[in-house]
Design a protein around this motif. Structure first.
Motif, PDB file in Angstrom:
ATOM      1  N   LYS A   3       1.799   5.922   5.239  1.00  0.00           N
ATOM      2  CA  LYS A   3       2.102   5.169   4.020  1.00  0.00           C
ATOM      3  C   LYS A   3       0.866   5.016   3.150  1.00  0.00           C
ATOM      4  O   LYS A   3       0.964   4.873   1.938  1.00  0.00           O
ATOM      5  CB  LYS A   3       2.677   3.794   4.369  1.00  0.00           C
ATOM      6  N   ARG A   4      -0.324   5.091   3.765  1.00  0.00           N
ATOM      7  CA  ARG A   4      -1.547   4.935   2.991  1.00  0.00           C
ATOM      8  C   ARG A   4      -1.768   6.110   2.048  1.00  0.00           C
ATOM      9  O   ARG A   4      -2.588   6.018   1.131  1.00  0.00           O
ATOM     10  CB  ARG A   4      -2.743   4.774   3.929  1.00  0.00           C
ATOM     11  N   TYR A   7      -1.230   4.961  -1.407  1.00  0.00           N
ATOM     12  CA  TYR A   7      -2.023   3.871  -1.960  1.00  0.00           C
ATOM     13  C   TYR A   7      -2.719   4.340  -3.239  1.00  0.00           C
ATOM     14  O   TYR A   7      -3.453   5.344  -3.229  1.00  0.00           O
ATOM     15  CB  TYR A   7      -3.075   3.402  -0.965  1.00  0.00           C
ATOM     16  N   GLU A   9      -3.755   1.604  -5.621  1.00  0.00           N
ATOM     17  CA  GLU A   9      -4.422   0.412  -6.126  1.00  0.00           C
ATOM     18  C   GLU A   9      -5.255  -0.218  -5.007  1.00  0.00           C
ATOM     19  O   GLU A   9      -4.944  -0.067  -3.821  1.00  0.00           O
ATOM     20  CB  GLU A   9      -3.392  -0.620  -6.637  1.00  0.00           C
ATOM     21  N   ASP A  12      -3.381  -2.332  -2.487  1.00  0.00           N
ATOM     22  CA  ASP A  12      -2.683  -1.666  -1.387  1.00  0.00           C
ATOM     23  C   ASP A  12      -3.539  -1.686  -0.127  1.00  0.00           C
ATOM     24  O   ASP A  12      -3.048  -1.948   0.974  1.00  0.00           O
ATOM     25  CB  ASP A  12      -2.349  -0.218  -1.765  1.00  0.00           C
ATOM     26  N   ASP A  16      -3.458  -4.048   3.869  1.00  0.00           N
ATOM     27  CA  ASP A  16      -3.285  -3.246   5.089  1.00  0.00           C
ATOM     28  C   ASP A  16      -4.174  -3.819   6.193  1.00  0.00           C
ATOM     29  O   ASP A  16      -5.392  -3.819   6.099  1.00  0.00           O
ATOM     30  CB  ASP A  16      -3.652  -1.786   4.811  1.00  0.00           C
TER      31      ASP A  16
END
Length: 371
Positions: A3-4, A7, A9, A12, A16
């Motif tokens: 999911k990173r 990212y 911004e 984000d 995490d």
């Protein structure tokens, strides 16, 4: 983990938890360093997020709820003052865009405050947390690191014949060859150990804040860096567990565990909780794996069935000539033996020309048949 890749911004990254763990405690369980270096533009964004997170670090002392509330109120007052000033000098359209940016900045600040506060109060209280990297750095033997990034357990055979069933999201560091009068390995995550007996050379497992000492036995250790408890469960033999010397206020208290006993170490309070009957602990009962409950005592059992039991216990695949072993039966005890020793005993019992080869989770047995 992937999911990173989306990212874009700084916020984000700040939200995490694995990123916070990497930056604030140097624990890179998710491979952040390698991922960052793959892309120059990505590295710039990660660096900005790192600086933002470090800038928002709270003091070492624990924040009270009133202090957190007051900090948030001050943040919002500053935002409101800045917005009022913007209203006097900007057009409405520009103001709306600026307000959106300010809200985003506020969200980032709030996420940072809460995330860092949670991390420090829940995971690193009293500065007693010991990380996997710290443990490995204490060793100067030149270690090999095995990481299990798959969804299945992996079997690791050590130079002394001991075996470790390493679970997903776990890693183990160990020397290629054990030297000296101690055998030391380092665990992050979960592993089931079957130790080759050698009274002159005790075996030590370093995991988070505890050290487990054995001579020859089988046991499981569960020590994930983001969990507040460390668990040790003994299947056979006897183990001794104590606090690591790196822990502050260490009393070197040693707990002895016998078969079917367990220990739960509370990392925050530095408290040992011994469990003498694991069947009465719902958490332990629900976590029992095949290798911890299958019997390895065989009386006149077909070899094919014995090999099937080993497959179920270690989650390995064993290839052998079924036609040549269909009439072979064995009576043997394999309860307190590492995987390699189990296979040696079986091959020797079948016949002198029976051998095995193991490559990861694949095992191949060659034979001309039983005696």
């Amino acid at each position: 983990m992937q999911k990173r890749n989306n990212y874009i911004e700084i916020e984000d990254f700040l939200a995490d938890e694995s990123f916070q763990l990497w930056i604030l405690s140097k624990v890179d369980e998710q491979g952040w360093e390698e991922w960052t270096l793959e892309n120059l533009q990505r590295a710039k964004l990660v660096e900005d997020a790192r600086l933002a997170l470090l800038a928002m670090r709270v003091p070492e002392s624990k924040l009270s709820s009133n202090e957190v509330h007051e900090a948030l109120q001050q943040t919002w007052r500053k935002i409101e003052q800045r917005e009022e000033l913007s209203q006097q000098t900007s057009k409405i359209k520009k103001l709306k865009a600026q307000r959106y940016w300010i809200s985003g900045a506020a969200a980032a600040i709030l996420v940072g405050i809460f995330s860092v506060w949670f991390f420090r109060t829940e995971l690193t209280a009293n500065d007693n947390v010991v990380t996997y990297n710290e443990l490995v750095q204490e060793n100067d033997e030149g270690l090999v690191e095995q990481t299990n990034n798959t969804e299945k357990s992996q079997t690791i055979t050590l130079s002394d014949g001991s075996s470790v069933l390493l679970q997903p999201n776990s890693k183990l560091s160990y020397p290629k060859i054990f030297t000296g009068n101690k055998r030391k390995v380092y665990l992050s995550g979960e592993g089931f150990f079957e130790i080759s007996k050698n009274p002159k050379k005790p075996f030590f497992v370093y995991a988070n804040e505890i050290v487990t000492r054995v001579v020859g036995t089988s046991f499981r250790i569960k020590a994930y860096p983001d969990q507040q408890n460390v668990e040790v469960l003994v299947r056979t033999g006897k183990v001794k567990v104590r606090s690591n010397d790196l822990v502050r206020n260490n009393e070197n208290k040693e707990i002895v565990l016998l078969p079917n006993q367990a220990l739960r170490f509370a990392r925050k309070e530095l408290v040992f909780n011994k469990i003498t009957n694991i069947t009465q602990d719902p958490i332990l009962v629900s976590s029992i794996r095949n290798i911890e409950q299958l019997s390895f005592e065989f009386t006149d059992i077909p070899v094919a069935q014995i090999l099937e039991t080993i497959e179920q216990a270690y989650l390995v695949d064993i290839d052998f000539p079924h036609d040549k072993l269909k009439d072979c039966r064995l009576t043997t005890s394999l309860s307190d033996q590492p995987l390699a020793e189990k296979l040696k005993i079986i091959c020797k019992s079948i016949g002198n020309d029976t051998n095995y080869e193991m490559n990861g989770n694949q095992i191949v047995i060659t034979t001309s048949g039983c005696n």
